[in-house]
Design an enzyme around this catalytic site. Structure first.
Site, PDB file in Angstrom:
ATOM      1  N   GLY A 183       0.653  -1.242   0.047  1.00  0.00           N
ATOM      2  CA  GLY A 183       0.463  -0.232  -0.411  1.00  0.00           C
ATOM      3  C   GLY A 183       1.336   1.025   0.061  1.00  0.00           C
ATOM      4  O   GLY A 183       0.607   2.641  -0.208  1.00  0.00           O
ATOM      5  N   CYS A 243     -27.769  -9.147 -15.602  1.00  0.00           N
ATOM      6  CA  CYS A 243     -27.258  -9.426 -17.219  1.00  0.00           C
ATOM      7  C   CYS A 243     -27.864  -9.749 -17.923  1.00  0.00           C
ATOM      8  O   CYS A 243     -28.619 -10.901 -18.172  1.00  0.00           O
ATOM      9  CB  CYS A 243     -25.829 -10.352 -17.315  1.00  0.00           C
ATOM     10  SG  CYS A 243     -25.362  -9.729 -19.047  1.00  0.00           S
ATOM     11  N   CYS A 285     -26.365 -13.154 -19.966  1.00  0.00           N
ATOM     12  CA  CYS A 285     -26.117 -14.122 -19.328  1.00  0.00           C
ATOM     13  C   CYS A 285     -26.956 -14.548 -18.007  1.00  0.00           C
ATOM     14  O   CYS A 285     -26.808 -15.283 -17.256  1.00  0.00           O
ATOM     15  CB  CYS A 285     -24.753 -14.370 -19.689  1.00  0.00           C
ATOM     16  SG  CYS A 285     -23.596 -13.521 -17.638  1.00  0.00           S
ATOM     17  N   CYS A 290     -22.933  -7.330 -18.533  1.00  0.00           N
ATOM     18  CA  CYS A 290     -21.179  -7.263 -17.747  1.00  0.00           C
ATOM     19  C   CYS A 290     -20.629  -6.581 -18.692  1.00  0.00           C
ATOM     20  O   CYS A 290     -20.275  -6.360 -20.198  1.00  0.00           O
ATOM     21  CB  CYS A 290     -21.456  -8.895 -18.027  1.00  0.00           C
ATOM     22  SG  CYS A 290     -21.940 -10.089 -17.046  1.00  0.00           S
ATOM     23  N   CYS A 346     -18.915 -13.104 -18.992  1.00  0.00           N
ATOM     24  CA  CYS A 346     -19.948 -13.088 -19.327  1.00  0.00           C
ATOM     25  C   CYS A 346     -20.318 -13.757 -21.173  1.00  0.00           C
ATOM     26  O   CYS A 346     -21.201 -14.697 -21.102  1.00  0.00           O
ATOM     27  CB  CYS A 346     -20.089 -11.078 -20.412  1.00  0.00           C
ATOM     28  SG  CYS A 346     -22.417 -11.195 -21.035  1.00  0.00           S
TER      29      CYS A 346
END
Lengths: 293, 367, 191
Positions: free
Chosen positions: A29, A237, A240, A262, A268
């Site tokens: 970080g 979605c 899908c 998606c 997808c």
């Protein structure tokens, strides 16, 4: 292949970047300054990610590049071509088959594995930058672990809007020490950052590299009474039928028609190939974009 | 699969082909040669070399041609090429006191040893369009004088005897190389000067102008502006001495600034310094003014809160390749982030709407 | 195995060997306790192929290298200078310090970074005769639950991790294998 060195960068530049990556992994970080080079693509187009990928690639790697979750967006296409030409590596659009994935603004939906590396393109690596523009000041804040300003900002959001009004590049705290910008991924992706793969972040223009080793604690900042929420459009979605993926909203007509699909194109496609069918079938009713022109 | 900006390699290739055609323009018009650009657009070439940090007029001319005259794009091409070049070594610092000057003027003295040499300048031209140039007229040869053989001393060196101008400490330290080390603050003067000399001419000009208009005003006299060529020498360890490897054209500006003295320094004149590749006098003067403004701390002056005094602000924003890259990247798709903002704003609106409705209901109930 | 002249023993294909070397180094730094093969570099007598390969992968004229007394030799100095151009420096200035554990000590002679720049710290390359049976349990970044590893001096390394985010990072090398211990790892003694 071309006359340039493997993966474009000269060896000394790669060593400098590699040393920064190792420090980044040792101090998760923390933003390690590095002498970012001028790349043959503009700053802001992923020069940091490209330098990190170039320093990380081996000839045996299979590279996937996504922008907004998609493999076929202009920026992704351009970067993929760059590495095909300069490193001669295999490329793929399948998350499953990739050993290195360079991304702009998304984390793939599929869980990444221990043998994969996710490289993020980062525009502004400093999570405190919009609260304090000066590097000299923000560096002190990180040194002193003085993150009050960030909490004040989030709290002001709550008092003003009743919610934290940050929806992407949502700040996280890494291993209880450094507050980090996860790059402009939607906050939906934040919980995925505790993953098995190595995550590397490159900010070329701002000359910073940072990293998150596998299984590192990555906590989205929040308050006990206003816990963090990973939100997405409340739809499945339309192609899908996935309920668990981040969705793009696509305008279909001027009558308010919308479809939700998606953003992760590979996810997808994989689902549709496995037989999942959404509200609008498996093919988009709309063909637009420069290709259609 | 639908995506809002669907690139596709074919679309990109077609765009590039169109760009190449546009660059060439009307093919019934003769194509420009690099030599024409190098010789006839020399100031553009100079700017590309200065901000591209690479002294190569032919490459700069190529970059200008390729970029269709977009100088920032040309500078970018040069920078990207420059990073791939191997480094054989470092030259010795150039001796600008030994410069063969084409132009050399001082605003601080009527005449100075070495003379005021106007050189090829726009300064005294009337800015009237010269329609003869449209007819491709040949130019008459300019009168020639005998070149000066001896070195032309710096004007500020005449003030040094009196100890009335602040002297710059000589240093053998190797300055850091901003292209090989990340910027950190506070930055030393060598770092500031390196950053300014490749900084955007417009940005540095604007900063300099702001000091003239009172934002950290420090009236600058152009002690000297000189343009000419200097020898570039390099130490060859195997030989044990330095040899001349070429020459470069430079513009150097030293300003002389009034200074009333501070807690740490006596009243004396101080300096600002500008050094730029090629004939780039606007840039060199601007650089000198900004350099002087940035020196407030070491001279013990007050921080007036002016932009030109703020080294982090100036040095972080003067690079046009960084600036234009980040500015223009907002053209790239951001629909994932926008989607998350859409969801958030819709949610906030729903909640605000609900709160308003609840309040209205409560009011009605109370009435 | 080892070279006696300083001119041989470099990477045969520098770009590719360094890329492989780095991936091994990155993998172990990202996963404390794990070991990876790292090969391609062969230094003069006294240094493992793993340590030699790490040096070739990471060192250059921009990094100061300190050689602890047990590995320091004219041959090794010459080899490092010829293959990497790295300046040989004293322990307090080192970016990389190479040697056996005892010879590298005391640990507090190395740079640990500053609060504003914790990355300005040394990385130790510790040569082990072997990766002995684990004596420490590791937790922290890069470790799913726990990892186990042999460490030469638990108390000292625990003190190093207490300095976090300051501290030194360590590679351990033996034969052609490398492992790592970043400053972020928490260490508990086993048994």
């Amino acid at each position: 292949m071309s006359d340039y060195n493997f993966a474009y960068l000269d060896e000394q530049t790669k060593r400098m970047i590699r040393r920064a990556i190792l420090k980044g992994l040792a101090i998760p970080g923390y933003q390690v300054p590095f002498a970012s080079r001028e790349m043959p693509m503009p700053y802001g187009w992923g020069t940091g990610g490209v330098q990190v990928s170039a320093a990380t690639l081996t000839p045996e790697d299979t590279l996937k590049v996504i922008d907004q979750g998609a493999d076929d967006t202009t920026n992704a296409v351009s970067i993929r071509k760059f590495f095909e030409r300069t490193a001669g590596v295999a490329t793929t659009e399948e998350t499953e088959k990739a050993s290195i994935i360079q991304t702009r603004h998304r984390i793939p939906e599929a869980d990444l594995r221990e043998d994969q590396i996710l490289v993020y393109q980062v525009p502004i690596p400093e999570p405190l930058r919009f609260l304090e523009p000066r590097e000299t000041e923000t560096r002190k804040m990180h040194a002193l672990e003085e993150y009050g300003l960030m909490h004040v900002k989030l709290y002001e959001d709550i008092s003003q809007h009743g919610a934290i009004a940050t929806s992407y590049a949502y700040p996280v705290k890494v291993e209880g020490r450094y507050v980090m910008d996860p790059s402009p991924i939607p906050k939906f992706d934040n919980p995925k950052m505790e993953m098995a793969a190595i995550q590397l972040f490159g900010a070329g223009r701002e000359q910073r590299i940072y990293a998150v080793p596998p299984y590192t604690k990555v906590v989205s900042l929040d308050f006990e009474d206003y816990p963090f929420e990973a939100t997405k459009a409340e739809h499945p979605c339309d192609l899908c039928a996935a309920e668990d993926s981040y969705l793009d909203e696509v305008i279909l007509d001027d009558q308010g028609g919308r479809m939700f699909v998606c953003s992760d194109t590979d996810y997808c496609r994989t689902r549709r190939e496995a037989g999942h069918v959404g509200r609008l079938g498996t093919e988009t009713p709309l063909q637009t974009g420069p290709e259609a022109a | 699969m639908y995506v809002a900006v669907k690139g596709g390699e074919r679309a990109i290739d077609n765009a590039h082909a169109w760009l190449a055609e546009e660059r060439r323009g009307d093919t019934s018009i003769a194509e420009m040669s690099l030599a024409q650009i190098r010789e006839q657009l020399k100031l553009a070439v100079n700017r590309v070399m200065a901000e591209g940090s690479l002294n190569d007029p032919d490459l700069a001319a190529l970059a200008i041609k390729q970029s269709r005259g977009d100088l920032i794009e040309a500078i970018f091409l040069i920078r990207a090429y420059r990073t791939t070049l191997p480094r054989f070594g470092n030259s010795r610092p150039v001796e600008t006191a030994e410069m063969a000057c084409d132009r050399r003027i001082s605003a601080t003295f009527k005449d100075v040893p070495g003379g005021q040499v106007l050189g090829p300048t726009f300064d005294y031209t009337h800015r009237l369009l010269d329609f003869k140039l449209a007819a491709e007229g040949e130019v008459a040869e300019a009168p020639k004088a005998e070149p000066r053989r001896e070195p032309t001393p710096h004007v500020t060196s005449f003030l040094r005897g009196e100890d009335i101008i602040q002297s710059e400490e000589a240093s053998e330290a190797t300055p850091k190389d901003i292209t090989r080390e990340p910027m950190s603050f506070p930055a030393d003067r060598a770092t500031r000067l390196q950053t300014l000399t490749r900084g955007d001419e417009g940005f540095v000009l604007g900063m300099a102008y702001s000091t003239q208009r009172g934002y950290a005003r420090n009236h600058a006299f152009v002690g000297e502006l000189r343009i000419g060529t200097v020898a570039v020498e390099m130490d060859i360890p195997e030989l044990g001495f330095a040899i001349e490897i070429g020459e470069v054209e430079l513009t150097e500006c030293e300003t002389v600034n009034q200074f009333k003295g501070s807690k740490t320094e006596p009243p004396q004149f101080t300096r600002g310094y500008g050094l730029v590749f090629g004939q780039s006098e606007r840039k060199a003067i601007s650089m000198a003014l900004v350099d002087r403004a940035l020196r407030w701390k070491e001279l013990g002056e007050d921080n007036l809160g002016a932009a030109a005094q703020d080294e982090e602000f100036v040095l972080s924003h003067c690079d046009n390749i960084q600036a234009t890259g980040f500015l223009e990247h907002i053209k790239l798709p951001h629909y994932v982030d926008f989607q998350s903002e859409l969801e958030l704003v819709r949610k906030l609106r729903r909640e605000a709407e609900a709160a308003r409705a609840a309040a209205a209901q409560a009011r009605e109930a109370a009435e | 195995m080892s070279q006696t002249d300083i001119y041989s023993g470099g990477f045969a294909d520098p770009a590719v060997a360094a890329a492989h070397g780095f991936r091994a180094a990155m993998d172990v730094m990202a996963r404390p306790g794990e070991r990876r093969e790292i090969t391609g570099g062969i230094a003069p007598e006294g240094l493992s192929p793993a340590a030699a390969s790490l040096i070739l992968t990471l060192c250059d004229p921009e990094t100061g290298v300190y050689l602890a007394a047990d590995v320091d030799s004219d041959a090794l100095r010459g080899w490092i200078t010829f293959h990497t151009g790295a300046p040989l420096v004293s322990a307090d200035k080192a970016d990389f310090a190479v040697g056996g554990w005892a010879a590298l000590m005391p640990i507090d002679q190395y740079r640990i970074g500053t609060t504003e720049y914790p990355d300005r710290s040394a990385t130790l390359v510790v040569e082990l005769t072997e990766f002995a049976a684990p004596n420490a349990t590791l937790t922290g970044p890069g470790i799913k639950d726990t990892a186990r590893m042999y460490l030469p001096d638990l108390a000292l390394l625990q003190r190093n991790s207490m300095l976090y985010p300051l501290g030194v990072d360590l590679f351990f090398t033996s034969g052609s294998e490398v492992a790592a211990l970043p400053r972020s790892t928490q260490i508990t003694a086993e048994g």
